[in-house]
Motif scaffolding. Structure first.
Motif, PDB file in Angstrom:
ATOM      1  N   LEU A 194       0.635  -1.064   0.148  1.00  0.00           N
ATOM      2  CA  LEU A 194      -0.028   0.164   0.216  1.00  0.00           C
ATOM      3  C   LEU A 194       0.962   1.275   0.109  1.00  0.00           C
ATOM      4  O   LEU A 194       1.845   1.277   0.519  1.00  0.00           O
ATOM      5  N   SER A 195       0.547   2.282  -0.700  1.00  0.00           N
ATOM      6  CA  SER A 195       1.110   3.444  -0.786  1.00  0.00           C
ATOM      7  C   SER A 195       0.264   4.873  -0.191  1.00  0.00           C
ATOM      8  O   SER A 195      -1.260   4.637  -0.331  1.00  0.00           O
ATOM      9  N   CYS A 196       0.702   5.722   0.463  1.00  0.00           N
ATOM     10  CA  CYS A 196      -0.233   6.842   1.000  1.00  0.00           C
ATOM     11  C   CYS A 196       1.095   7.905   0.865  1.00  0.00           C
ATOM     12  O   CYS A 196       1.796   8.407   1.266  1.00  0.00           O
ATOM     13  N   ALA A 197       0.086   8.821  -0.298  1.00  0.00           N
ATOM     14  CA  ALA A 197       1.033   9.995  -0.766  1.00  0.00           C
ATOM     15  C   ALA A 197       0.357  11.134  -0.113  1.00  0.00           C
ATOM     16  O   ALA A 197      -0.911  11.479  -0.364  1.00  0.00           O
ATOM     17  N   ALA A 198       1.129  11.942   0.594  1.00  0.00           N
ATOM     18  CA  ALA A 198       0.776  13.185   1.073  1.00  0.00           C
ATOM     19  C   ALA A 198       1.139  14.411   0.378  1.00  0.00           C
ATOM     20  O   ALA A 198       2.234  14.609  -0.172  1.00  0.00           O
ATOM     21  N   SER A 199       0.147  15.445   0.086  1.00  0.00           N
ATOM     22  CA  SER A 199       0.513  16.391  -0.692  1.00  0.00           C
ATOM     23  C   SER A 199       0.153  17.688  -0.099  1.00  0.00           C
ATOM     24  O   SER A 199      -0.967  17.604   0.902  1.00  0.00           O
ATOM     25  N   GLY A 200       0.638  18.926  -0.737  1.00  0.00           N
ATOM     26  CA  GLY A 200       0.087  20.182   0.061  1.00  0.00           C
ATOM     27  C   GLY A 200       1.349  20.642   0.590  1.00  0.00           C
ATOM     28  O   GLY A 200       2.373  20.483   0.576  1.00  0.00           O
ATOM     29  N   ILE A 223       6.166  -1.202   7.904  1.00  0.00           N
ATOM     30  CA  ILE A 223       5.962   0.199   7.480  1.00  0.00           C
ATOM     31  C   ILE A 223       7.145   0.953   7.034  1.00  0.00           C
ATOM     32  O   ILE A 223       8.390   0.809   7.548  1.00  0.00           O
ATOM     33  N   SER A 224       7.276   1.510   5.830  1.00  0.00           N
ATOM     34  CA  SER A 224       8.388   2.565   5.667  1.00  0.00           C
ATOM     35  C   SER A 224       7.957   3.737   4.789  1.00  0.00           C
ATOM     36  O   SER A 224       6.735   3.971   4.600  1.00  0.00           O
ATOM     37  N   GLY A 225       8.927   4.628   4.475  1.00  0.00           N
ATOM     38  CA  GLY A 225       8.588   5.938   4.027  1.00  0.00           C
ATOM     39  C   GLY A 225       9.587   6.306   3.114  1.00  0.00           C
ATOM     40  O   GLY A 225      10.988   6.276   3.359  1.00  0.00           O
ATOM     41  N   ASP A 226       9.087   7.464   2.647  1.00  0.00           N
ATOM     42  CA  ASP A 226      10.234   8.072   1.422  1.00  0.00           C
ATOM     43  C   ASP A 226       9.842   9.533   1.860  1.00  0.00           C
ATOM     44  O   ASP A 226       8.810  10.291   1.430  1.00  0.00           O
ATOM     45  N   ASN A 227      10.794  10.335   2.588  1.00  0.00           N
ATOM     46  CA  ASN A 227      10.595  11.578   2.915  1.00  0.00           C
ATOM     47  C   ASN A 227      10.472  12.449   1.794  1.00  0.00           C
ATOM     48  O   ASN A 227       9.959  13.513   2.149  1.00  0.00           O
ATOM     49  N   VAL A 228      11.341  12.227   0.606  1.00  0.00           N
ATOM     50  CA  VAL A 228      11.429  13.173  -0.440  1.00  0.00           C
ATOM     51  C   VAL A 228      10.088  13.405  -1.227  1.00  0.00           C
ATOM     52  O   VAL A 228       9.648  14.130  -1.516  1.00  0.00           O
ATOM     53  N   LYS A 229       9.222  12.043  -1.138  1.00  0.00           N
ATOM     54  CA  LYS A 229       8.064  11.930  -1.903  1.00  0.00           C
ATOM     55  C   LYS A 229       6.850  12.157  -0.945  1.00  0.00           C
ATOM     56  O   LYS A 229       5.953  12.230  -1.444  1.00  0.00           O
ATOM     57  N   ASN A 230       7.415  12.524   0.416  1.00  0.00           N
ATOM     58  CA  ASN A 230       6.221  12.382   1.263  1.00  0.00           C
ATOM     59  C   ASN A 230       5.295  11.136   1.095  1.00  0.00           C
ATOM     60  O   ASN A 230       3.886  11.630   1.231  1.00  0.00           O
ATOM     61  N   THR A 231       5.831  10.187   0.943  1.00  0.00           N
ATOM     62  CA  THR A 231       5.087   8.834   0.844  1.00  0.00           C
ATOM     63  C   THR A 231       5.149   7.920   1.874  1.00  0.00           C
ATOM     64  O   THR A 231       6.469   7.734   2.042  1.00  0.00           O
ATOM     65  N   VAL A 232       4.288   7.287   2.408  1.00  0.00           N
ATOM     66  CA  VAL A 232       4.361   6.115   3.485  1.00  0.00           C
ATOM     67  C   VAL A 232       3.815   4.833   2.670  1.00  0.00           C
ATOM     68  O   VAL A 232       2.908   4.892   1.962  1.00  0.00           O
TER      69      VAL A 232
END
Length: 121
Positions: A20-26, A69-78
């Protein structure tokens, strides 16, 4: 407008995997903490996995050793890597947490639409 968009759900057989991906934007300066939650029909929403920006993670007992659970800080995606899926993992999965905006204020995300995960036996 700050928002979360979950994706990656689907139908999988027991024993299978999904990511699963969770993309944060704004207007997000940085994400402080993020968690994955799930809600099965007729049940309360429960926390499945969570992670802090410092790399501390915790998992519900029911998913320990199977979910990561993992994340990509550059993409603001978990992400939530789910392995060895069981029928009881069937639920709508949501992400949520809190972030630091550009004014230096910590805020909570609003809930996204979630992504359906269905595990067949």
């Amino acid at each position: 407008q700050v928002q979360l968009v979950e994706s990656g759900g689907g139908l999988v057989q027991a024993g299978g995997s999904l990511r699963l991906s969770c993309a944060a934007s704004g207007s997000i300066f940085s994400i402080n903490r993020m968690g994955w939650y799930r809600q099965a029909p007729g049940k309360q929403r429960e926390l499945v996995a969570a992670a802090t920006s410092g790399g501390i993670t915790n998992y519900a007992d029911s998913v320990k050793g199977r979910f990561t659970i993992s994340g990509d800080n550059v993409k603001n995606t978990v992400y939530l890597q789910m392995n060895s899926l069981k029928p009881e993992d069937t639920a709508v999965y949501y992400c949520n947490g809190d972030y630091l905006d550009y004014s230096g204020i910590y805020r909570s995300f609003s809930w996204g639409q979630g992504t359906q995960v269905t595990v067949s036996s």
